[in-house]
Design a protein around this motif. Structure first.
Motif, mmCIF file in Angstrom:
data_model
loop_
_atom_site.group_PDB
_atom_site.id
_atom_site.type_symbol
_atom_site.label_atom_id
_atom_site.label_comp_id
_atom_site.label_asym_id
_atom_site.label_seq_id
_atom_site.Cartn_x
_atom_site.Cartn_y
_atom_site.Cartn_z
ATOM 1 N N UNK A 116 -0.473 6.902 -13.196
ATOM 2 C CA UNK A 116 -0.354 5.731 -14.056
ATOM 3 C C UNK A 116 0.198 4.576 -13.246
ATOM 4 N N UNK A 117 -0.593 3.537 -13.136
ATOM 5 C CA UNK A 117 -0.150 2.322 -12.461
ATOM 6 C C UNK A 117 0.428 1.352 -13.479
ATOM 7 N N UNK A 118 1.451 0.623 -13.064
ATOM 8 C CA UNK A 118 2.065 -0.368 -13.939
ATOM 9 C C UNK A 118 2.634 -1.501 -13.096
ATOM 10 N N UNK A 147 -7.082 -9.101 -9.816
ATOM 11 C CA UNK A 147 -7.879 -7.877 -9.850
ATOM 12 C C UNK A 147 -7.169 -6.837 -10.686
ATOM 13 N N UNK A 148 -7.896 -5.790 -10.998
ATOM 14 C CA UNK A 148 -7.268 -4.568 -11.512
ATOM 15 C C UNK A 148 -6.849 -3.735 -10.316
ATOM 16 N N UNK A 149 -5.615 -3.281 -10.330
ATOM 17 C CA UNK A 149 -5.081 -2.494 -9.230
ATOM 18 C C UNK A 149 -4.921 -1.038 -9.691
ATOM 19 N N UNK A 150 -5.390 -0.144 -8.849
ATOM 20 C CA UNK A 150 -5.407 1.278 -9.191
ATOM 21 C C UNK A 150 -4.657 2.089 -8.150
ATOM 22 N N UNK A 151 -3.912 3.082 -8.615
ATOM 23 C CA UNK A 151 -3.398 4.055 -7.665
ATOM 24 C C UNK A 151 -4.231 5.322 -7.777
ATOM 25 N N UNK A 152 -4.404 5.959 -6.660
ATOM 26 C CA UNK A 152 -5.226 7.151 -6.563
ATOM 27 C C UNK A 152 -4.459 8.223 -5.809
ATOM 28 N N UNK A 153 -4.877 9.452 -5.952
ATOM 29 C CA UNK A 153 -4.252 10.548 -5.227
ATOM 30 C C UNK A 153 -5.331 11.411 -4.599
ATOM 31 N N UNK A 154 -4.981 12.007 -3.494
ATOM 32 C CA UNK A 154 -5.932 12.865 -2.817
ATOM 33 C C UNK A 154 -5.251 13.748 -1.800
ATOM 34 N N UNK A 160 -5.922 1.346 -14.264
ATOM 35 C CA UNK A 160 -5.416 0.248 -13.459
ATOM 36 C C UNK A 160 -4.394 -0.601 -14.183
ATOM 37 N N UNK A 161 -3.801 -1.494 -13.422
ATOM 38 C CA UNK A 161 -2.912 -2.496 -13.970
ATOM 39 C C UNK A 161 -3.440 -3.851 -13.509
ATOM 40 N N UNK A 162 -3.544 -4.781 -14.450
ATOM 41 C CA UNK A 162 -4.193 -6.053 -14.163
ATOM 42 C C UNK A 162 -3.204 -7.054 -13.585
ATOM 43 N N UNK A 163 -3.590 -7.640 -12.473
ATOM 44 C CA UNK A 163 -2.822 -8.717 -11.847
ATOM 45 C C UNK A 163 -3.651 -9.980 -11.939
#
Length: 127
Positions: free
Chosen positions: A5-7, A92-99, A120-123
């Protein structure tokens, strides 16, 4: 199950800064990576920065070096992305991802190298 969850997004004036936060759960393996991407209006995903759990190393796309900083707070189990000197093109919409970090190193720092994605979280940067 991995959940992300991005915030921290919001409306910011150009020249300001923001710190985005990524809360991740379910990363039970030791070779994980957290990555940050963004997607601007009508654009593809852009790789920004990623964190490697095994050695705590941070990695950046050339386009964001010097202005973006990725960091990790293990006590809070959060990964942050600070963006300084915000520009309108950072909107942009900013997203965190995992891998799996070894996958990212092998495939390269791109969206396809990560296996889990959060909302995502919008900036929005106003000029």
């Amino acid at each position: 199950e991995v959940q992300l969850q991005a915030s921290g997004g919001g409306l910011v004036q150009a020249g300001g800064y923001l710190r985005l936060s990524c809360a991740a759960s379910g990363l039970t393996f030791d070779d994980w990576a957290i990555g940050w991407f963004r997607q601007g209006p009508g654009r593809d995903y852009t790789a920004l920065a990623w964190f490697k759990s095994r050695d705590g190393s941070t990695h950046y796309s050339d386009s964001v070096k010097g202005r973006f900083t990725i960091s990790r707070d293990n006590d809070k189990n959060r990964t942050y992305l600070q963006i300084n000197s915000l520009k309108s093109e950072d909107t942009a919409n900013y997203y965190c991802t995992a891998g799996v970090a070894s996958n990212v190193e092998q495939i390269g720092f791109q969206y396809a190298a990560f296996g889990w994605f959060g909302q995502g979280t919008l900036v929005t940067v106003s000029s």
